[in-house]
Write an enzyme that holds these catalytic residues in place. Structure first.
Site, PDB file in Angstrom:
ATOM      1  N   ASP A 126       0.177   1.172   0.381  1.00 34.58           N
ATOM      2  CA  ASP A 126       1.209   1.118  -0.654  1.00 34.58           C
ATOM      3  C   ASP A 126       0.716   0.186  -1.754  1.00 34.58           C
ATOM      4  OD1 ASP A 126       3.631   1.411  -1.957  1.00 34.58           O
ATOM      5  OD2 ASP A 126       4.677  -0.042  -0.715  1.00 34.58           O
ATOM      6  N   PHE A 175      10.122   6.230  -0.150  1.00 32.05           N
ATOM      7  CA  PHE A 175      10.074   5.511   1.118  1.00 32.05           C
ATOM      8  C   PHE A 175      10.152   6.520   2.258  1.00 32.05           C
ATOM      9  CE2 PHE A 175      11.390   2.862   4.626  1.00 32.05           C
ATOM     10  CZ  PHE A 175      10.524   1.791   4.467  1.00 32.05           C
ATOM     11  N   ASP A 182       8.458   2.844   9.844  1.00 30.87           N
ATOM     12  CA  ASP A 182       9.828   2.469  10.182  1.00 30.87           C
ATOM     13  C   ASP A 182      10.664   2.142   8.956  1.00 30.87           C
ATOM     14  OD1 ASP A 182       8.381  -0.059   9.667  1.00 30.87           O
ATOM     15  OD2 ASP A 182      10.288  -0.980  10.228  1.00 30.87           O
ATOM     16  N   ARG A 188      10.379   5.101  14.036  1.00 36.69           N
ATOM     17  CA  ARG A 188       8.930   5.221  14.280  1.00 36.69           C
ATOM     18  C   ARG A 188       8.634   6.414  15.182  1.00 36.69           C
ATOM     19  NH1 ARG A 188       6.580   0.490  12.329  1.00 36.69           N
ATOM     20  NH2 ARG A 188       7.740  -1.431  12.690  1.00 36.69           N
TER      21      ARG A 188
HETATM   22  P1  IMP Z   1       0.957  -2.612   1.430  1.00 31.96           P
HETATM   23  O1  IMP Z   1       0.470  -3.947   1.922  1.00 31.96           O
HETATM   24  O2  IMP Z   1       1.955  -2.737   0.321  1.00 31.96           O
HETATM   25  O3  IMP Z   1      -0.140  -1.619   1.155  1.00 31.96           O
HETATM   26  O4  IMP Z   1       1.896  -2.078   2.547  1.00 31.96           O
HETATM   27  C1  IMP Z   1       1.474  -1.418   3.617  1.00 31.96           C
HETATM   28  C2  IMP Z   1       2.509  -1.560   4.702  1.00 31.96           C
HETATM   29  O5  IMP Z   1       3.842  -1.479   4.188  1.00 31.96           O
HETATM   30  C3  IMP Z   1       2.331  -0.422   5.657  1.00 31.96           C
HETATM   31  O6  IMP Z   1       1.512  -0.796   6.735  1.00 31.96           O
HETATM   32  C4  IMP Z   1       3.750  -0.133   6.084  1.00 31.96           C
HETATM   33  O7  IMP Z   1       4.050  -0.870   7.236  1.00 31.96           O
HETATM   34  C5  IMP Z   1       4.631  -0.605   4.964  1.00 31.96           C
HETATM   35  N1  IMP Z   1       5.083   0.533   4.106  1.00 31.96           N
HETATM   36  C6  IMP Z   1       4.682   0.841   2.857  1.00 31.96           C
HETATM   37  N2  IMP Z   1       5.307   1.931   2.389  1.00 31.96           N
HETATM   38  C7  IMP Z   1       6.137   2.330   3.382  1.00 31.96           C
HETATM   39  C8  IMP Z   1       7.056   3.456   3.511  1.00 31.96           C
HETATM   40  O8  IMP Z   1       7.236   4.306   2.631  1.00 31.96           O
HETATM   41  N3  IMP Z   1       7.718   3.522   4.692  1.00 31.96           N
HETATM   42  C9  IMP Z   1       7.551   2.624   5.705  1.00 31.96           C
HETATM   43  N4  IMP Z   1       6.697   1.588   5.633  1.00 31.96           N
HETATM   44  C10 IMP Z   1       5.995   1.444   4.474  1.00 31.96           C
END
Ligand code: IMP
Ligand code: MG
Length: 201
Positions: A126, A175, A182, A188
């Site tokens: 993300d 999302f 989750d 999950r």
């Molecule tokens: P980042 O550090 O922002 O890249 O976030 C990655 C983490 O955020 C992932 O391992 C997920 O656990 C959580 N995450 C990001 N987007 C989503 C989503 O759309 N649904 C659920 N979890 C998400």
């Protein structure tokens, strides 16, 4: 006579909260097979090179818990190589938040990665912060190679530029839950990638 529990069961039934299935389970399974084959092929190339040099050979998979647990369980069964698994726990979405709030490491990072071939596996890229932090920490231990694999990526969301080696699917900036992902700890176990109804959030 046991009393029927149908009323309770349906109150907790996941499908009630699901709005839209973005990626059905058969497409996930097919893509996981492709990713496994691709990863195995790339690792074999590294390992073949090492046989020539006589170096030690170890492959270590590092799933980022908890989101990667379903994905990694399927992925490892598509990689027919001797490998070990060392988990790392990272939290970036505390509670009911749907926005990344920075990254905190919740388990010790695996040790003794020097000279190993590491594959870091996460559910979704993300903002990119999670994989950026974990990859940096792994690299400090001087592994022979580091690769990263994510099932999902939300293009255009990156706060830190991070390019994973393997991506299952690019998805729109929504999302999503299911297949390990989750919302507030739930969903999950839903077997497909889906969005939630607004009233479920
Ligand atoms: P980042 O550090 O922002 O890249 O976030 C990655 C983490 O955020 C992932 O391992 C997920 O656990 C959580 N995450 C990001 N987007 C989503 C989503 O759309 N649904 C659920 N979890 C998400
Ligand atoms: Mg996660």
């Amino acid at each position: 006579m046991p009393r029927p529990v149908q009323g309770y069961a349906s109150a907790l039934a996941i499908h009630r909260d699901i709005e839209n299935v973005l990626i059905p389970r058969d497409r996930i399974a097919e893509r996981v097979r492709e990713l496994g084959a691709h990863i195995a092929r790339d690792l074999q190339v590294d390992l073949a090179r090492e046989i020539a040099s006589g170096a030690e050979q170890r492959v270590v998979l590092i799933p980022v818990l908890t989101g990667a647990m379903v994905f990694v369980a399927d992925l490892i069964r598509e990689i027919p190589l001797k490998l070990s698994i060392e988990v790392v726990g990272v939290s970036s979405y505390p509670g009911k938040s749907v926005e990344s709030k920075g990254v905190s490491i919740r388990h010790e990072l695996p040790r003794a990665l020097r000279g190993t071939h590491v594959l870091i596996v996460d559910d979704i890229l993300d903002s990119g912060q999670t994989l950026d932090v974990v990859t940096r920490l792994v690299r400090e231990q001087a592994p022979a190679s580091v690769r990263t694999c994510v099932l999902l990526r939300k293009p255009g969301k990156a706060r830190v530029p991070f390019v994973p080696d393997y991506v299952g699917f690019d998805i729109p900036d929504e999302f999503v839950v299911g297949y390990g992902l989750d919302y507030d700890g739930y969903y999950r176990n839903y077997p497909q990638i889906a969005t939630l109804k607004p009233e479920a959030r």
